[in-house]
Design an enzyme around this catalytic site. Structure first.
Site, PDB file in Angstrom:
ATOM      1  N   LYS A 197     -10.134   7.996  10.191  1.00 23.04           N
ATOM      2  CA  LYS A 197      -9.958   8.252   8.828  1.00 23.04           C
ATOM      3  C   LYS A 197      -8.503   8.146   8.436  1.00 23.04           C
ATOM      4  O   LYS A 197      -7.766   9.152   8.510  1.00 23.04           O
ATOM      5  CB  LYS A 197     -10.489   9.759   8.422  1.00 23.04           C
ATOM      6  CG  LYS A 197     -10.971   9.774   7.039  1.00 23.04           C
ATOM      7  CD  LYS A 197     -10.674  11.055   6.108  1.00 23.04           C
ATOM      8  CE  LYS A 197      -9.499  11.690   5.890  1.00 23.04           C
ATOM      9  NZ  LYS A 197      -8.871  10.693   4.926  1.00 23.04           N
ATOM     10  N   ASP A 208       0.831  -1.150   0.016  1.00 25.27           N
ATOM     11  CA  ASP A 208       0.066  -0.058  -0.060  1.00 25.27           C
ATOM     12  C   ASP A 208       0.780   1.311  -0.030  1.00 25.27           C
ATOM     13  O   ASP A 208       0.513   2.223  -0.745  1.00 25.27           O
ATOM     14  CB  ASP A 208      -0.910  -0.006   1.024  1.00 25.27           C
ATOM     15  CG  ASP A 208      -2.190   1.040   1.164  1.00 25.27           C
ATOM     16  OD1 ASP A 208      -2.252   1.453   0.070  1.00 25.27           O
ATOM     17  OD2 ASP A 208      -2.772   1.092   2.077  1.00 25.27           O
ATOM     18  N   CYS A 230       8.208  12.985   8.851  1.00 23.04           N
ATOM     19  CA  CYS A 230       8.190  14.101   9.532  1.00 23.04           C
ATOM     20  C   CYS A 230       9.401  14.659  10.709  1.00 23.04           C
ATOM     21  O   CYS A 230       9.552  15.550  10.649  1.00 23.04           O
ATOM     22  CB  CYS A 230       6.839  14.436  10.115  1.00 23.04           C
ATOM     23  SG  CYS A 230       6.577  13.208  11.411  1.00 23.04           S
ATOM     24  N   GLY A 237       3.476  22.006  15.057  1.00 25.68           N
ATOM     25  CA  GLY A 237       2.174  21.496  15.849  1.00 25.68           C
ATOM     26  C   GLY A 237       2.480  21.738  17.389  1.00 25.68           C
ATOM     27  O   GLY A 237       3.224  22.271  17.887  1.00 25.68           O
ATOM     28  N   GLU A 291       0.195  16.851  15.008  1.00 25.04           N
ATOM     29  CA  GLU A 291       1.625  16.489  14.910  1.00 25.04           C
ATOM     30  C   GLU A 291       1.782  16.985  13.201  1.00 25.04           C
ATOM     31  O   GLU A 291       1.259  16.094  12.377  1.00 25.04           O
ATOM     32  CB  GLU A 291       1.827  15.022  15.254  1.00 25.04           C
ATOM     33  CG  GLU A 291       3.125  14.537  15.203  1.00 25.04           C
ATOM     34  CD  GLU A 291       4.112  13.963  14.254  1.00 25.04           C
ATOM     35  OE1 GLU A 291       4.569  14.788  13.450  1.00 25.04           O
ATOM     36  OE2 GLU A 291       3.568  12.699  13.911  1.00 25.04           O
ATOM     37  N   GLU A 324       9.811  21.936   3.874  1.00 20.99           N
ATOM     38  CA  GLU A 324       9.621  20.438   3.854  1.00 20.99           C
ATOM     39  C   GLU A 324       9.489  19.877   2.739  1.00 20.99           C
ATOM     40  O   GLU A 324       8.532  20.008   2.105  1.00 20.99           O
ATOM     41  CB  GLU A 324       8.672  19.984   4.943  1.00 20.99           C
ATOM     42  CG  GLU A 324       8.676  18.525   5.092  1.00 20.99           C
ATOM     43  CD  GLU A 324       7.511  18.031   6.283  1.00 20.99           C
ATOM     44  OE1 GLU A 324       7.576  17.324   6.997  1.00 20.99           O
ATOM     45  OE2 GLU A 324       6.399  18.751   5.906  1.00 20.99           O
TER      46      GLU A 324
END
Length: 485
Positions: A181, A98, A290, A461, A256, A388
């Site tokens: 989700k 996936d 991240c 965050g 986050e 980023e």
């Protein structure tokens, strides 16, 4: 693709039952290593999300889960950890297919850490203690830790199993119910975990999974008045919107968000160990992390030597089919992510930077591959340094003093992670205290454990995942004062 699903893995999981989206909509899931369709899953609309929230609300208001003791919930969560380990090979294969990450990485990191998450919070579930308070009142005063209610867990594409576990495990341990989700690109392990959670004994309605897009399913979840807390991992841009919408409903929020960590190499560093950590920091998960270390800051006397070592070492990192056990770097998660990396590297070239190694696609089976890339000669205000990239790209900048290293490290809007390479223990602690980041690694990278909290500052965050801090964040404090007159 074959799995052990008892029911169509493409269905929504609501109230303990599998069901199609109300309007029958489906969306494709792509294998990043080939660009081909794996399967389709239900594409939830607002009505489907509302049904999931209602199921979670009913389970919270009248179901057994919030009323169980922490020890009882802990037994169920421990069984979840056991089932993850029992199905480790299947889950690793599903995650690799996936997400496109190497199968060896999925086994060693993703599945292992997901199991550890549930195991850790299984034990922590029974440690929620209130406190008695000494007051001048003629009363007995104490506090209680109670679950918040219904949690919306919204997770990204890069670590589906881990980042779902980092939210669901503490939320469930505290007695909450959840609507999850997953990212639209990578929904498969979330659906498989719904089945395993049910098998472990999580009651119907306690965990619900809605697959769909952010603008439709995600937005409906954020705006639903039945949600008490939003736990979100994703980009800073989307995070701003999530926090704004959640704020309108006065919902508790954990964010986050993006990162752009600096990895500082001082002149006294152990170069052999440092090189391994540097490479791991920017190629791990194809740089789609991240807490990656894409900004390398090197003491000037070491700069040219270290760049030369990296040029040779990075070129030898195995890139290829994620199902090959020898692969270290797999494809990007999708075409849009690959295009973004290409655009940043081309921008670096137009700014006169030197691409030391990499800097190009790898044409392999139609997949979204990009060679690990090292770039030097960029100014600190370059977008390539400041923003980023979220891919296997490393920029290298020299520094002349400790103060300059700290200033460069803190110069971006982000503050999620950072790293230091030094053999000077005093310097390690001193610099760690000055870095604007939620976690600092010294002489290695990506050392993570459910007991150690992580999260961001600035544009990365707020709130913390992992540790007792995360469990506390899924509770509310109630005070009880009993008159003794």
């Amino acid at each position: 693709m074959t799995t052990t699903f008892d029911t169509d893995p493409g269905q929504l999981f609501i109230g303990g039952h599998w069901r199609e989206a109300a309007d029958g909509a489906r969306m494709e899931v792509i294998d990043p290593s080939t660009g081909q369709v794996i399967t389709t899953v239900a594409e939830a609309a607002a009505g489907d999300v509302d049904a999931a929230v209602c199921a979670a609300r009913d389970a919270f208001d009248s179901g057994p889960w919030p009323r169980m003791s922490g020890r009882e919930r802990g037994r169920v969560l421990y069984r979840v950890a056991e089932l993850i380990r029992e199905h480790a090979e299947e889950l690793a294969a599903l995650e690799s297919l996936d997400v496109g990450k190497p199968i060896s990485l999925c086994s060693a990191v993703d599945v292992t850490n997901a199991a550890n998450d549930y195991e850790y919070y299984a034990f922590l579930a029974q440690s929620q203690d209130g406190a008695t308070r000494d007051t001048p009142l003629h009363a007995f005063a104490y506090t209680r830790r109670e679950p918040l209610g219904v949690v919306a867990a919204i997770t990204p594409f890069n670590f589906p199993l881990i980042l779902a576990g980092s939210k669901l495990a503490p939320a469930l341990a505290a007695g909450n119910t959840v609507v999850h989700k997953p990212a639209e690109e990578t929904p498969l392990s979330a659906l498989r975990m719904a089945a395993l959670l049910t098998e472990a004994g999580v009651p119907d309605g306690v965990v619900n999974v809605v697959t769909g897009t952010g603008p439709v399913a995600g937005e409906a979840l954020l705006r639903n008045p039945g949600i008490d807390k939003v736990a979100f991992t994703g980009s800073t841009a989307v995070g701003r919107h999530v926090a704004s919408v959640a704020g309108e409903g006065l919902k508790t929020v954990m964010m986050e968000l993006g990162g752009n960590a600096a990895h500082i190499v001082f002149e006294d560093a152990d170069l052999e160990k440092a090189v391994g950590a540097i490479i791991k920091a920017f190629v791990f998960n194809t740089g789609q992390f991240c807490m990656a270390g894409p900004r390398l800051l090197v003491a000037r006397p070491l700069h040219d030597t270290l760049v030369g070592i990296l040029a040779g070492a990075v070129a030898q990192v195995p890139v290829g089919d994620p199902r090959d056990p020898g692969t270290v770097v797999g494809p990007m998660a999708g075409a849009k992510h690959l295009k973004k990396v290409e655009e940043y590297v081309e921008l670096a070239r137009t700014e006169g930077a030197r691409v030391v190694v990499g800097g190009e696609r790898l044409d392999l089976n139609g997949g979204y591959y990009y060679r690990p890339t090292v770039i030097t000669g960029l100014a600190d205000d370059s977008r390539v340094v400041q923003e980023e990239i979220f891919g296997p790209v490393l920029t290298v900048q020299p520094f002349d003093s400790e103060d300059e290293a700290v200033a460069l490290a803190n110069s971006t809007p982000y503050g999620l992670a950072s790293g230091i390479q030094t053999t000077d223990l005093a310097r390690a602690h001193r610099v760690a205290g000055r870095l604007q980041a939620g976690i600092v690694w010294i002489n290695d990278w990506a050392m993570l454990d459910p007991a150690v909290p992580f999260g961001g500052v600035k544009d990365s965050g707020f709130g913390r995942e992992y540790g007792p801090e995360a469990l506390a964040a899924y509770t509310k404090v109630k005070s009880v004062v009993v008159s003794l007159d």
